[in-house]
Design an enzyme around this catalytic site. Structure first.
Site, PDB file in Angstrom:
ATOM      1  N   ASP A 178       7.518  16.103  31.262  1.00 34.40           N
ATOM      2  CA  ASP A 178       6.211  15.627  30.836  1.00 34.40           C
ATOM      3  C   ASP A 178       5.144  16.503  31.497  1.00 34.40           C
ATOM      4  OD1 ASP A 178       4.633  13.168  29.589  1.00 34.40           O
ATOM      5  OD2 ASP A 178       3.704  13.652  31.517  1.00 34.40           O
ATOM      6  N   ASP A 221       3.147  15.118  24.832  1.00 34.24           N
ATOM      7  CA  ASP A 221       3.413  16.156  25.817  1.00 34.24           C
ATOM      8  C   ASP A 221       4.777  15.975  26.479  1.00 34.24           C
ATOM      9  OD1 ASP A 221       2.609  13.797  26.979  1.00 34.24           O
ATOM     10  OD2 ASP A 221       1.655  14.738  28.698  1.00 34.24           O
TER      11      ASP A 221
END
Length: 321
Positions: A178, A221
């Site tokens: 992430d 993301d």
């Protein structure tokens, strides 16, 4: 960071008649299966030849020859389909000439040409449809922004590879990544820059992973890399390489970003891919709670430590930023 992309796990669905038909249509023979397919194609042509020869001119069994042409065109490709059409047409001509009483030669030639043309059009159309469906299937498993796999592709590939790992007893690791502070970049520089960040990270992953591994964007993301045959030690080395490469990219672009990575390993296929995915997700959140820009390996999936880890309190939403 977008949650929900992995919030709802896709359970393994039981096989249904529709799913079995879809698998049959999507199947592409490889290796010995190609030879078996040709044996079946030639056997069908032989059956058609025998039917046409024994029935004489009174009954027309020419449609039998369409089946091997369709099978060859759909499963083996256009070239194989054309070859099967030629074999079928030749077998029908020989059977027609050898039958008693034999039809006029001009009639045999006209029928053979017309049948060859019709079969050829059908095979060409089927081969084109198959290629189009494969292209659409590939697009449905590819992330449009980065060009790497998407969540659906990861789930399918992960399930397949975990089953293979269970058979041969090899380890499988999953990296869950992430981008830290991604929302800050979106707010400060705009969503166009956010899209550029995602593309750059996806390109970096694609350049680093091996051909036997699989990189995917899970949404927003979040990214993942499936490492086949890699234990926790090997997975950590790959994760560190990715973290350093992505970090260098962020610094070169002056983006205030970093990468948190969670690692989960299943030794010998002892856990399902859903369990591996869940464990790597939790390890990634532990990395964020540890200060971000770090790598955290969770307990091996399927073991007692992993079971206790799953029973811990839910993650705090603040750690997702």
């Amino acid at each position: 960071m977008q949650r929900g992309a992995l919030g709802q796990r896709e359970a393994t669905r039981p096989a249904t008649p529709i799913s079995l038909i879809r698998r049959l249509l999507e199947y592409r023979p490889r290796g010995p299966a190609v030879a078996i397919a040709w044996v079946l194609i030639l056997a069908t042509c032989a059956v058609g030849f025998a039917a046409c020869y024994l029935s004489g001119p009174h009954l027309d069994y020419g449609s039998i020859f369409l089946l091997p042409s369709i099978v060859a065109g759909w499963y083996l490709g256009l070239t194989a389909g054309i070859l099967a059409v030629g074999i079928s047409a030749a077998a029908w001509v020989i059977a027609a000439v050898a039958a008693e009483p034999a039809p006029p030669m001009w009639a045999v030639i006209v029928n053979a040409i017309s049948r060859f043309a019709v079969f050829l059009m059908i095979v060409g159309l089927l081969a084109r449809v198959r290629k189009l469906l494969e292209r659409l299937g590939e697009q449905s498993r590819t992330d449009a922004l980065t060009g790497i796999g998407n969540r659906r592709a990861l789930l399918e590939r992960g399930q397949h590879d975990m089953e293979a790992a269970m058979r041969n007893g090899s380890p499988t690791s999953l990296l869950f990544m992430d981008v830290d502070n991604f929302k800050v970049v979106n707010d400060r520089f705009g969503h166009a820059t956010g899209d550029q960040v995602v593309r750059e990270v996806g390109g970096t992953l694609a350049a680093i992973v091996r051909k036997t591994d699989f990189a995917a964007r899970l949404g927003g993301d979040e990214f993942a890399v499936l490492l086949n045959g890699s234990n926790e030690t090997s997975a950590r080395l790959v994760a560190e390489e990715i973290r350093e490469a992505v970090g260098a990219l962020f610094r070169a672009k002056s983006w205030p970003l970093s990468l948190s990575i969670g690692i989960a390993t299943a030794a010998g296929g002892t856990a399902s891919f859903e369990g591996l995915l869940d464990a790597s997700d939790r390890a990634m959140y532990s990395a964020k709670e540890s200060g971000k820009d770090v790598i955290v390996a969770g307990p091996a999936t399927g073991g007692p430590e992993w079971t206790r880890a799953r029973e811990r309190a839910p993650r705090s939403p603040e750690s997702a930023l």
